[in-house]
Design a protein around this motif. Structure first.
Motif, short mmCIF file in Angstrom:
data_model
loop_
_atom_site.label_atom_id
_atom_site.label_comp_id
_atom_site.label_asym_id
_atom_site.label_seq_id
_atom_site.Cartn_x
_atom_site.Cartn_y
_atom_site.Cartn_z
N ASP A 1 0.86 -1.18 0.00
CA ASP A 1 0.00 0.00 0.00
C ASP A 1 0.90 1.23 0.00
O ASP A 1 1.53 1.54 1.00
CB ASP A 1 -0.91 -0.01 1.23
N THR A 2 0.99 1.89 -1.14
CA THR A 2 1.81 3.10 -1.25
C THR A 2 0.91 4.32 -1.16
O THR A 2 -0.31 4.21 -1.18
CB THR A 2 2.58 3.13 -2.59
N ASP A 3 1.51 5.49 -1.09
CA ASP A 3 0.73 6.73 -1.06
C ASP A 3 -0.08 6.90 -2.34
O ASP A 3 -1.16 7.47 -2.32
CB ASP A 3 1.64 7.94 -0.87
N GLN A 4 0.44 6.40 -3.46
CA GLN A 4 -0.22 6.60 -4.74
C GLN A 4 -1.24 5.51 -5.07
O GLN A 4 -2.23 5.76 -5.72
CB GLN A 4 0.80 6.69 -5.88
N ASN A 5 -0.99 4.26 -4.65
CA ASN A 5 -1.92 3.19 -5.02
C ASN A 5 -1.71 1.95 -4.17
O ASN A 5 -0.78 1.85 -3.39
CB ASN A 5 -1.79 2.84 -6.50
#
Length: 64
Positions: free
Chosen positions: A36-40
Motif C-alpha cells: 500500500d503506497t501513497d499513490q496506489n
C-alpha cells in the motif's frame, strides 16, 4: 537448457527489494503480496509467495 545457468531468486532475495510494510498473505486461496503506497494499492496473486512478491516488485518498477 544445456550448460546454461538460470538464476531463480528466493523469496528472501525478492522481499529484500520491496519497500517496508509489504504484506504476504493468503487471499482467495492463493498466495498474495500487498503493498500500500501513497499513490496506489498493489495486490498480486500467485502460486507461491516468491512469485507473488516478484509480481509486486514488477508492478512497482514498471513505469506506466
Amino acid at each position: 537448457l544445456y550448460n546454461d545457468r538460470v538464476f531463480t531468486p528466493s523469496l528472501e532475495d525478492i522481499t529484500d527489494l520491496l519497500p517496508s510494510g509489504f504484506v504476504l498473505e493468503m487471499w482467495d486461496g492463493r498466495h498474495s503480496c500487498k503493498i500500500d503506497t501513497d499513490q496506489n494499492l498493489i495486490q498480486t496473486k500467485a502460486d507461491n509467495f516468491a512469485e507473488a512478491a516478484a509480481l509486486a516488485w514488477i508492478a512497482l518498477n514498471t513505469h506506466q
